[in-house]
Enzyme design. Structure first.
Site, short mmCIF file in Angstrom:
data_model
loop_
_atom_site.label_atom_id
_atom_site.label_comp_id
_atom_site.label_asym_id
_atom_site.label_seq_id
_atom_site.Cartn_x
_atom_site.Cartn_y
_atom_site.Cartn_z
N HIS A 36 0.21 100.54 44.18
CA HIS A 36 0.17 101.41 45.36
C HIS A 36 1.46 102.23 45.42
CE1 HIS A 36 -3.03 99.31 48.04
NE2 HIS A 36 -3.29 99.08 46.76
N GLU A 40 3.50 102.82 47.87
CA GLU A 40 4.59 102.18 48.60
C GLU A 40 5.28 101.12 47.75
OE1 GLU A 40 1.25 102.75 51.77
OE2 GLU A 40 1.39 102.52 49.60
N CYS A 67 -1.60 99.70 53.84
CA CYS A 67 -2.53 98.57 53.89
C CYS A 67 -1.75 97.28 54.20
CB CYS A 67 -3.26 98.43 52.56
SG CYS A 67 -2.20 97.86 51.21
N CYS A 111 0.95 96.48 51.45
CA CYS A 111 2.13 97.35 51.51
C CYS A 111 2.92 97.12 52.79
CB CYS A 111 1.71 98.80 51.36
SG CYS A 111 1.04 99.15 49.71
#
Length: 164
Positions: free
Chosen positions: A53, A55, A83, A86
């Site tokens: 991801h 992040e 999410c 993260c």
């Protein structure tokens, strides 16, 4: 242009890199003392890795740059609400603030489904700002998913045609 808009524009540039790879266009930058110290964009499909991801990539780079896992004086700019994975990493990294362009009502954990960033039971809470360049980021995500649906529809039609 405000400072927040300037840094969100940088996060949008990262999201466009993901878009170019047919990844969900999510981008992120981490800022410390007025300087971008880390960047990341979504690469889950490209890397075949759940953890890829935007992040998490940016947090890893920022920690390497600062030489510390604690990012207490840093602000993250991200194009889509984080999410649960993260959001947990953001809390664990002790990030000072997260600036979010657009919220994610189906999976967001900075206020939409849950707010993991500001749970009083945790030993750290993160300041949140929402809506910076929201329309631009929301449109990019909408365009991506519309194009994805169209591609799937064409592929399905081609498969039906080929089998005739």
């Amino acid at each position: 242009m405000t400072q927040d808009e300037k840094y969100m524009k940088a996060a949008i540039r990262e999201a466009k890199k993901a878009y170019a790879l047919d990844e969900v266009p999510i981008g992120c930058v981490i800022v410390q003392d007025g300087t971008i110290i880390a960047r990341g964009y979504n690469r889950r499909n490209t890397e075949g890795n759940t953890l890829a991801h935007a992040e998490l990539t940016a947090i890893k780079k920022a920690s390497k740059k600062t030489g510390d896992w604690r990012l207490e004086d840093c602000t993250m700019y991200v194009t889509l609400e984080p999410c649960q994975m993260c959001a947990g990493a953001i809390v664990q990294s002790r990030m000072k603030k997260v600036v979010i362009a657009t919220m994610n009502p189906k999976a967001g954990c900075a206020g939409s489904v849950l707010n993991l960033l500001q749970m009083a039971a945790f030993n750290h809470q993160v300041e949140i700002e929402k809506g910076v360049l929201e329309e631009e980021c929301s449109m990019m995500l909408s365009d991506f998913f519309r194009e994805l649906r169209e591609k799937k529809k064409r592929k399905k039609q081609e498969t039906v045609t080929d089998s005739l």
